[in-house]
Design an enzyme around this catalytic site. Structure first.
Site, PDB file in Angstrom:
ATOM      1  N   TYR A 168      -3.730  15.830   2.078  1.00 43.73           N
ATOM      2  CA  TYR A 168      -4.369  14.517   2.133  1.00 43.73           C
ATOM      3  C   TYR A 168      -3.407  13.543   2.797  1.00 43.73           C
ATOM      4  O   TYR A 168      -2.308  13.317   2.305  1.00 43.73           O
ATOM      5  CB  TYR A 168      -4.701  14.093   0.701  1.00 43.73           C
ATOM      6  CG  TYR A 168      -5.533  12.856   0.519  1.00 43.73           C
ATOM      7  CD1 TYR A 168      -5.961  12.062   1.575  1.00 43.73           C
ATOM      8  CD2 TYR A 168      -5.902  12.461  -0.757  1.00 43.73           C
ATOM      9  CE1 TYR A 168      -6.727  10.939   1.358  1.00 43.73           C
ATOM     10  CE2 TYR A 168      -6.671  11.341  -0.989  1.00 43.73           C
ATOM     11  CZ  TYR A 168      -7.088  10.581   0.077  1.00 43.73           C
ATOM     12  OH  TYR A 168      -7.839   9.464  -0.149  1.00 43.73           O
TER      13      TYR A 168
ATOM     14  N   HIS B 264       1.252   4.091  -3.097  1.00 46.10           N
ATOM     15  CA  HIS B 264       0.954   5.498  -2.854  1.00 46.10           C
ATOM     16  C   HIS B 264       2.194   6.383  -2.987  1.00 46.10           C
ATOM     17  O   HIS B 264       2.078   7.545  -3.364  1.00 46.10           O
ATOM     18  CB  HIS B 264       0.272   5.688  -1.495  1.00 46.10           C
ATOM     19  CG  HIS B 264      -1.182   5.370  -1.541  1.00 46.10           C
ATOM     20  ND1 HIS B 264      -1.657   4.072  -1.576  1.00 46.10           N
ATOM     21  CD2 HIS B 264      -2.267   6.174  -1.602  1.00 46.10           C
ATOM     22  CE1 HIS B 264      -2.973   4.103  -1.648  1.00 46.10           C
ATOM     23  NE2 HIS B 264      -3.376   5.367  -1.665  1.00 46.10           N
TER      24      HIS B 264
ATOM     25  N   TRP C 277      -7.473   3.516 -10.796  1.00 45.67           N
ATOM     26  CA  TRP C 277      -6.791   3.434  -9.495  1.00 45.67           C
ATOM     27  C   TRP C 277      -7.509   2.424  -8.593  1.00 45.67           C
ATOM     28  O   TRP C 277      -6.871   1.614  -7.940  1.00 45.67           O
ATOM     29  CB  TRP C 277      -6.728   4.811  -8.837  1.00 45.67           C
ATOM     30  CG  TRP C 277      -6.027   4.792  -7.516  1.00 45.67           C
ATOM     31  CD1 TRP C 277      -6.598   4.797  -6.271  1.00 45.67           C
ATOM     32  CD2 TRP C 277      -4.618   4.737  -7.275  1.00 45.67           C
ATOM     33  NE1 TRP C 277      -5.641   4.758  -5.290  1.00 45.67           N
ATOM     34  CE2 TRP C 277      -4.415   4.719  -5.888  1.00 45.67           C
ATOM     35  CE3 TRP C 277      -3.506   4.710  -8.119  1.00 45.67           C
ATOM     36  CZ2 TRP C 277      -3.148   4.667  -5.315  1.00 45.67           C
ATOM     37  CZ3 TRP C 277      -2.249   4.661  -7.540  1.00 45.67           C
ATOM     38  CH2 TRP C 277      -2.068   4.639  -6.159  1.00 45.67           C
ATOM     39  N   TRP C 278      -8.840   2.472  -8.583  1.00 46.23           N
ATOM     40  CA  TRP C 278      -9.590   1.519  -7.773  1.00 46.23           C
ATOM     41  C   TRP C 278      -9.275   0.085  -8.200  1.00 46.23           C
ATOM     42  O   TRP C 278      -9.057  -0.785  -7.356  1.00 46.23           O
ATOM     43  CB  TRP C 278     -11.092   1.757  -7.910  1.00 46.23           C
ATOM     44  CG  TRP C 278     -11.609   2.980  -7.242  1.00 46.23           C
ATOM     45  CD1 TRP C 278     -10.966   3.795  -6.345  1.00 46.23           C
ATOM     46  CD2 TRP C 278     -12.914   3.546  -7.415  1.00 46.23           C
ATOM     47  NE1 TRP C 278     -11.793   4.822  -5.955  1.00 46.23           N
ATOM     48  CE2 TRP C 278     -12.985   4.691  -6.594  1.00 46.23           C
ATOM     49  CE3 TRP C 278     -14.011   3.192  -8.185  1.00 46.23           C
ATOM     50  CZ2 TRP C 278     -14.139   5.477  -6.526  1.00 46.23           C
ATOM     51  CZ3 TRP C 278     -15.147   3.974  -8.114  1.00 46.23           C
ATOM     52  CH2 TRP C 278     -15.207   5.100  -7.282  1.00 46.23           C
TER      53      TRP C 278
ATOM     54  N   TYR D 207       0.845  -1.198   0.000  1.00 39.59           N
ATOM     55  CA  TYR D 207       0.000   0.000   0.000  1.00 39.59           C
ATOM     56  C   TYR D 207       0.881   1.249   0.000  1.00 39.59           C
ATOM     57  O   TYR D 207       0.652   2.177  -0.779  1.00 39.59           O
ATOM     58  CB  TYR D 207      -0.917  -0.025   1.222  1.00 39.59           C
ATOM     59  CG  TYR D 207      -1.949   1.076   1.239  1.00 39.59           C
ATOM     60  CD1 TYR D 207      -3.183   0.909   0.617  1.00 39.59           C
ATOM     61  CD2 TYR D 207      -1.699   2.285   1.873  1.00 39.59           C
ATOM     62  CE1 TYR D 207      -4.141   1.912   0.623  1.00 39.59           C
ATOM     63  CE2 TYR D 207      -2.645   3.296   1.885  1.00 39.59           C
ATOM     64  CZ  TYR D 207      -3.863   3.102   1.256  1.00 39.59           C
ATOM     65  OH  TYR D 207      -4.799   4.104   1.276  1.00 39.59           O
TER      66      TYR D 207
END
Length: 102
Positions: free
Chosen positions: A40, A21, A74-75, A17
């Site tokens: 963010y 990112h 992206w999902w 993850y």
């Protein structure tokens, strides 16, 4: 406005993850910024695998951009390491603010 929401990472995927990112696609970053999303951050509770996200927004939330092609890609890219809905969007639960200190 600042918003928060939670998602869930599948166990054993913390490093993956973070890796994905760290290499956030420039076109996704540009889309977020163009829609007023900034500051963010995503945090991980390693005991529960809950991801806690906080973002500043002046327009739509990142969770509202699912109709765009880049967000859908992206999902799909993240679906193997997160809990998702049928459309591959992350299961995302808004969190109400109950305290703020300046």
């Amino acid at each position: 406005m600042k918003i928060a929401f939670k998602m869930k990472l599948k166990p054993g995927f913390k490093e993956e993850y973070q890796k994905r990112h760290a290499a956030l696609w420039p076109e996704l970053r540009d889309l977020l910024k163009a829609n007023g999303i900034s500051d963010y951050s995503i945090f991980l509770d390693e005991e529960t695998h809950i991801l806690f996200a906080v973002q500043q927004q002046s327009g739509a939330s990142s969770q509202d951009l699912g109709n765009t092609e880049i967000v859908q890609k992206w999902w799909a890219y993240m679906a193997d390491i997160m809990e998702t809905n049928a459309d591959l969007s992350p299961v995302s639960i808004p969190l109400p603010q109950v305290f703020h200190m300046d």
